[in-house]
Design a protein around this motif. Structure first.
Motif, short mmCIF file in Angstrom:
data_model
loop_
_atom_site.label_atom_id
_atom_site.label_comp_id
_atom_site.label_asym_id
_atom_site.label_seq_id
_atom_site.Cartn_x
_atom_site.Cartn_y
_atom_site.Cartn_z
N ALA A 218 59.00 -14.97 47.38
CA ALA A 218 60.27 -14.77 48.07
C ALA A 218 60.19 -13.53 48.96
N GLY A 219 59.47 -12.50 48.49
CA GLY A 219 59.31 -11.27 49.29
C GLY A 219 58.54 -11.57 50.57
N MET A 220 57.48 -12.37 50.45
CA MET A 220 56.71 -12.76 51.64
C MET A 220 57.63 -13.49 52.63
N THR A 221 58.45 -14.39 52.10
CA THR A 221 59.35 -15.17 52.96
C THR A 221 60.39 -14.26 53.61
N ARG A 222 60.83 -13.28 52.85
CA ARG A 222 61.83 -12.36 53.38
C ARG A 222 61.24 -11.61 54.59
N ARG A 223 60.02 -11.10 54.41
CA ARG A 223 59.41 -10.33 55.51
C ARG A 223 59.10 -11.22 56.71
N ALA A 224 58.68 -12.48 56.46
CA ALA A 224 58.27 -13.36 57.56
C ALA A 224 59.46 -14.02 58.25
N LEU A 225 60.52 -14.30 57.48
CA LEU A 225 61.60 -15.15 58.00
C LEU A 225 63.01 -14.58 57.78
N VAL A 226 63.35 -14.41 56.52
CA VAL A 226 64.75 -14.13 56.17
C VAL A 226 65.30 -12.89 56.87
N ASP A 227 64.48 -11.84 56.97
CA ASP A 227 64.95 -10.59 57.58
C ASP A 227 65.22 -10.74 59.08
N HIS A 228 64.78 -11.84 59.67
CA HIS A 228 64.86 -11.97 61.14
C HIS A 228 65.83 -13.03 61.62
N VAL A 229 66.52 -13.69 60.69
CA VAL A 229 67.43 -14.77 61.10
C VAL A 229 68.81 -14.53 60.47
N PRO A 230 69.86 -15.10 61.13
CA PRO A 230 71.22 -14.83 60.63
C PRO A 230 71.63 -15.70 59.45
N ILE A 231 70.85 -15.66 58.37
CA ILE A 231 71.23 -16.43 57.18
C ILE A 231 72.08 -15.54 56.28
N PRO A 232 73.22 -16.03 55.77
CA PRO A 232 74.03 -15.19 54.89
C PRO A 232 73.24 -14.83 53.63
N PRO A 233 73.26 -13.56 53.21
CA PRO A 233 72.49 -13.15 52.02
C PRO A 233 72.80 -14.01 50.80
N ALA A 234 74.04 -14.49 50.67
CA ALA A 234 74.41 -15.30 49.50
C ALA A 234 73.72 -16.67 49.51
N ASN A 235 73.14 -17.05 50.64
CA ASN A 235 72.45 -18.35 50.73
C ASN A 235 70.98 -18.26 50.34
N VAL A 236 70.52 -17.07 49.99
CA VAL A 236 69.10 -16.88 49.65
C VAL A 236 69.02 -16.74 48.12
N HIS A 237 68.27 -17.65 47.49
CA HIS A 237 68.26 -17.76 46.03
C HIS A 237 66.84 -17.60 45.49
N PRO A 238 66.32 -16.36 45.43
CA PRO A 238 64.96 -16.18 44.90
C PRO A 238 64.91 -16.35 43.38
N VAL A 239 63.73 -16.63 42.86
CA VAL A 239 63.52 -16.64 41.41
C VAL A 239 63.78 -15.21 40.91
N PRO A 240 64.63 -15.04 39.87
CA PRO A 240 64.97 -13.68 39.43
C PRO A 240 63.85 -13.03 38.62
N THR A 241 62.92 -12.41 39.32
CA THR A 241 61.74 -11.85 38.64
C THR A 241 62.03 -10.50 37.97
N GLY A 242 63.32 -10.08 38.00
CA GLY A 242 63.70 -8.86 37.27
C GLY A 242 64.08 -9.17 35.83
N GLU A 243 64.07 -10.45 35.43
CA GLU A 243 64.41 -10.82 34.04
C GLU A 243 63.31 -10.30 33.08
N ALA A 244 63.58 -10.40 31.77
CA ALA A 244 62.67 -9.83 30.78
C ALA A 244 61.26 -10.43 30.87
N ASP A 245 61.17 -11.73 31.03
CA ASP A 245 59.85 -12.36 31.17
C ASP A 245 59.98 -13.65 31.97
N GLN A 246 58.87 -14.33 32.18
CA GLN A 246 58.86 -15.53 33.03
C GLN A 246 59.71 -16.67 32.46
N HIS A 247 59.86 -16.69 31.12
CA HIS A 247 60.64 -17.76 30.51
C HIS A 247 62.15 -17.51 30.70
#
Ligand code: 6PG
Length: 248
Positions: free
Chosen positions: A87-116
């Motif tokens: 998602a970070g790669m996509t943000r740098r390549a695409l999301v940061d440069h287009v007028p997409i509302p932030p609420a429409n971007v749904h990355p995998v929440p990698t801040g959770e305790a673990d992958q499960h």
């Protein structure tokens, strides 16, 4: 195993022609959406230039970004600002440069305790977005799912031999062991969730993919060959990746 769902194959002369063709293909699909469109993106090196292309004219200005929702078919369980995060790669390549509302971007929440835990949270988010707990083939979750093909035949983070391959109930699972670099835990959508799409587009490039392309198209029982879609499956490749399979 059930017979492979036959993809429609489109071959471009080289990488830059593939990038252009894929960007145009995606932009055309996205421009046609009447209400909201859910797009499931992928990581890896092949889609990155396509994301950059979509962030430039004319697509930056013609895609109805306010109606587009972005999800990811898999991610590496690393912090969002880690260079390996899809998602970070996509943000740098695409999301940061287009007028997409932030609420429409749904990355995998990698801040959770673990992958499960991240997989459970992402599955909940997908179900809330979809508005139901069961997938209805008449009403796909996604309008468009983008996929890659790894040199071992994996797609998303569905690696050969992984228990994730046989998951039929869960929409998203944690993957403890990646089969290829980067060797970090992953979070991946499962076959049933990925299949719930109007179109599944594989993007494949380079000579290094030639053998695996030929094996998958030749019917080998590899993860990418098991992918199904309620709608069409399309493979877009450059000639370098396709050579063995199109007789060129
Ligand atoms: C990931 C991907 C993965 C990718 C393939 C192909 O997070 O690694 O989502 O499934 O699509 O490995 O990647 P390349 O385009 O880099 O070959």
């Amino acid at each position: 195993m059930a017979a492979q769902q036959k993809p429609r194959i489109e071959v471009s002369a080289d990488l830059s022609a593939l990038v252009e063709a894929a960007a145009e293909h995606m932009a055309t699909r996205l421009a046609a959406v009447a209400e909201r469109a859910a797009v499931c993106l992928t990581g890896g090196s092949t889609p990155e230039p396509v994301y950059r292309r979509l962030a430039a004219a004319p697509y930056r200005d013609t895609i109805p970004w306010e109606r587009i929702h972005l999800f990811w078919g898999d991610d590496r369980f690393v912090p969002a600002d880690d260079a390996r995060n899809n998602a970070g790669m996509t943000r740098r390549a695409l999301v940061d440069h287009v007028p997409i509302p932030p609420a429409n971007v749904h990355p995998v929440p990698t801040g959770e305790a673990d992958q499960h835990a991240a997989a459970r949270a992402y599955e909940d988010a997908l179900k809330r977005f979809y508005g139901a707990d069961r997938l209805d083939p008449a009403r796909p979750l996604f309008d468009f799912v983008l996929m890659g093909l790894g040199s071992d035949g994996h797609t998303a983070s569905l690696f050969p031999g992984s228990p994730a391959l046989s998951e039929r109930e869960r929409w998203v699972v944690g993957v403890d062991k990646a089969g290829l670099e980067p060797f970090v835990p992953r979070v991946t959508l499962t076959y049933p969730a990925l299949a719930s799409t109007r179109e599944m587009l594989f993007l494949i490039s380079g000579k290094g993919k030639r053998d695996i392309v030929a094996r998958v198209l030749g019917g080998a029982d590899l993860p990418a060959a098991r992918a199904r879609a309620d709608g069409a499956i399309v493979w877009m490749m450059d000639r370098a990746a396709a050579e063995a399979s199109d007789g060129g």
